[in-house]
Design a protein around this motif. Structure first.
Motif, PDB file in Angstrom:
ATOM      1  N   VAL A   1      -3.684   6.457   2.083  1.00  0.00           N
ATOM      2  CA  VAL A   1      -4.060   6.312   0.680  1.00  0.00           C
ATOM      3  C   VAL A   1      -5.378   7.045   0.470  1.00  0.00           C
ATOM      4  CG1 VAL A   1      -2.889   4.083   0.448  1.00  0.00           C
ATOM      5  CG2 VAL A   1      -5.322   4.132   1.044  1.00  0.00           C
ATOM      6  N   GLU A   2      -5.748   7.244  -0.784  1.00  0.00           N
ATOM      7  CA  GLU A   2      -7.023   7.863  -1.126  1.00  0.00           C
ATOM      8  C   GLU A   2      -8.056   6.791  -1.452  1.00  0.00           C
ATOM      9  OE1 GLU A   2      -7.872  11.074  -1.097  1.00  0.00           O
ATOM     10  OE2 GLU A   2      -5.874  11.614  -0.345  1.00  0.00           O
ATOM     11  N   CYS A   3      -9.284   6.981  -0.965  1.00  0.00           N
ATOM     12  CA  CYS A   3     -10.379   6.069  -1.316  1.00  0.00           C
ATOM     13  C   CYS A   3     -11.010   6.505  -2.640  1.00  0.00           C
ATOM     14  CB  CYS A   3     -11.456   6.083  -0.240  1.00  0.00           C
ATOM     15  SG  CYS A   3     -11.174   4.986   1.141  1.00  0.00           S
TER      16      CYS A   3
ATOM     17  N   ALA B   1     -14.639   3.468   5.509  1.00  0.00           N
ATOM     18  CA  ALA B   1     -13.641   3.303   4.447  1.00  0.00           C
ATOM     19  C   ALA B   1     -12.697   4.495   4.405  1.00  0.00           C
ATOM     20  CB  ALA B   1     -14.335   3.122   3.097  1.00  0.00           C
ATOM     21  N   ASN B   2     -13.250   5.703   4.503  1.00  0.00           N
ATOM     22  CA  ASN B   2     -12.399   6.893   4.476  1.00  0.00           C
ATOM     23  C   ASN B   2     -11.464   6.940   5.682  1.00  0.00           C
ATOM     24  OD1 ASN B   2     -13.056   8.269   2.044  1.00  0.00           O
ATOM     25  ND2 ASN B   2     -15.002   8.906   2.917  1.00  0.00           N
TER      26      ASN B   2
ATOM     27  N   CYS C   1      -8.708   4.482   4.944  1.00  0.00           N
ATOM     28  CA  CYS C   1      -7.781   5.030   3.947  1.00  0.00           C
ATOM     29  C   CYS C   1      -6.879   6.087   4.561  1.00  0.00           C
ATOM     30  CB  CYS C   1      -8.559   5.618   2.771  1.00  0.00           C
ATOM     31  SG  CYS C   1      -9.244   4.369   1.654  1.00  0.00           S
ATOM     32  N   LYS C   2      -7.436   6.925   5.418  1.00  0.00           N
ATOM     33  CA  LYS C   2      -6.623   7.937   6.095  1.00  0.00           C
ATOM     34  C   LYS C   2      -5.549   7.274   6.941  1.00  0.00           C
ATOM     35  CE  LYS C   2      -6.950  11.883   9.250  1.00  0.00           C
ATOM     36  NZ  LYS C   2      -7.885  12.721  10.084  1.00  0.00           N
TER      37      LYS C   2
ATOM     38  N   THR D   1      -4.114   5.053  -4.330  1.00  0.00           N
ATOM     39  CA  THR D   1      -5.567   4.916  -4.297  1.00  0.00           C
ATOM     40  C   THR D   1      -5.976   3.501  -3.913  1.00  0.00           C
ATOM     41  OG1 THR D   1      -5.790   6.570  -6.044  1.00  0.00           O
ATOM     42  CG2 THR D   1      -7.686   5.150  -5.643  1.00  0.00           C
ATOM     43  N   LEU D   2      -6.952   3.405  -3.025  1.00  0.00           N
ATOM     44  CA  LEU D   2      -7.620   2.141  -2.730  1.00  0.00           C
ATOM     45  C   LEU D   2      -8.986   2.192  -3.400  1.00  0.00           C
ATOM     46  CD1 LEU D   2      -7.856  -0.571  -1.179  1.00  0.00           C
ATOM     47  CD2 LEU D   2      -8.910   0.731   0.685  1.00  0.00           C
TER      48      LEU D   2
ATOM     49  N   VAL E   1     -12.527   1.056  -3.826  1.00  0.00           N
ATOM     50  CA  VAL E   1     -13.479   0.407  -2.936  1.00  0.00           C
ATOM     51  C   VAL E   1     -14.775   0.122  -3.679  1.00  0.00           C
ATOM     52  CG1 VAL E   1     -14.836   0.654  -0.819  1.00  0.00           C
ATOM     53  CG2 VAL E   1     -12.486   1.535  -0.907  1.00  0.00           C
TER      54      VAL E   1
ATOM     55  N   LEU F   1       0.811  -1.209   0.000  1.00  0.00           N
ATOM     56  CA  LEU F   1       0.000   0.000   0.000  1.00  0.00           C
ATOM     57  C   LEU F   1       0.846   1.262   0.000  1.00  0.00           C
ATOM     58  CD1 LEU F   1      -2.894  -0.915   2.425  1.00  0.00           C
ATOM     59  CD2 LEU F   1      -3.044  -0.475  -0.008  1.00  0.00           C
TER      60      LEU F   1
END
Length: 254
Positions: free
Chosen positions: A65-67, A56-57, A60-61, A27-28, A30, A22
């Motif tokens: 990474v960005e969702c 999810a956010n 990601c934080k 970016t993840l 979702v 990661l």
């Protein structure tokens, strides 16, 4: 040899989040079903809102990474994951033996039982299967409530109707085309509160139906699953999870 090593490194980066660490990804992706309030629903401002979105956010934080959210019909959500349309499913997916044969799951990020809603004036003696003989029972297809309705009420003599979304089943309950609706407890309560007015009532929670709700990743994607598990524990430890849960439900649903 140096050129070959450079090419190999470039290919690893190009593979994306599903196979690279990661830390190397931005970016993840979702996957979610965007018709499951209060867990996920379209926002009037664009994008999506709900408990699953906020969790999810937060994950990601934590993973830096960005969702990126990608909506998918529920029936095709596991095939879409396997086809690499997205990297993980964060969409209130219950862990079942059948699903675990297709995907790998993280630890749970909440737990829930199933409940049954019926018209307010319906004469039901209880949740026992024999009370549903000759009744028309609705649920969402490819869902654990749908499986329960077929396995328990269907075998007891009920007619079971399965719908692409729980909202469609709910509409038929309101219009009188269903005698009962089987659904997960929290979205069912939310649906009754916001959409069905005083047409319906909860018959009760189904005993023995408490499920772990977890994040699904592709089989063998151990690096991503490990990072997600670590992130779940981290947002529990720092209180982020509890604040999100309190905002939606007034309690900790972990």
């Amino acid at each position: 040899m140096k050129n070959l090593k450079t090419l190999a490194a470039a290919l690893m980066l190009a593979c994306g989040l599903g196979s690279a660490p990661l830390a190397q990804a931005e970016t993840l992706r979702v996957g979610l079903e965007a018709a499951y309030p209060p867990f996920s629903a379209p926002s009037a401002k664009g994008g999506y809102v709900g408990f699953d979105i906020d969790i999810a956010n937060a994950l990601c934080k934590q993973m830096q990474v960005e969702c990126e959210f990608i909506a998918q019909d529920w029936d095709g959500i596991i095939p879409a994951l396997m086809a690499r349309k997205f990297d993980a499913i964060i969409s209130s997916m219950a862990v079942t033996k059948e699903r675990a044969e297709q995907v790998d799951f993280t630890g749970h990020y909440y737990r829930t039982s199933m409940s049954v809603a019926v018209p307010r004036d319906a004469d039901f003696k209880g949740l026992e299967a024999e009370n549903f003989k000759g009744k028309v029972v609705g649920a969402q297809s490819s869902s654990t409530p749908g499986m329960y309705a077929e396995d328990v009420y269907g075998k007891a003599g009920a007619e079971v109707r399965l719908y692409p979304t729980a909202d469609e089943a709910g509409s038929d309950l309101v219009s009188g085309r269903l005698d009962a609706l089987v659904h997960d407890k929290y979205p069912l309560i939310e649906w009754m509160r916001k959409r069905s007015h005083d047409c319906c009532r909860l018959l009760g929670d189904l005993p023995g139906t408490m499920d772990d709700i977890a994040i699904a990743v592709r089989k063998g994607d151990d690096a991503l699953r490990t990072r997600l598990n670590e992130a779940i524990l981290a947002i529990r430890a720092d209180g982020s999870y509890q604040r999100i849960s309190q905002r939606y439900f007034g309690l900790d649903i972990y």
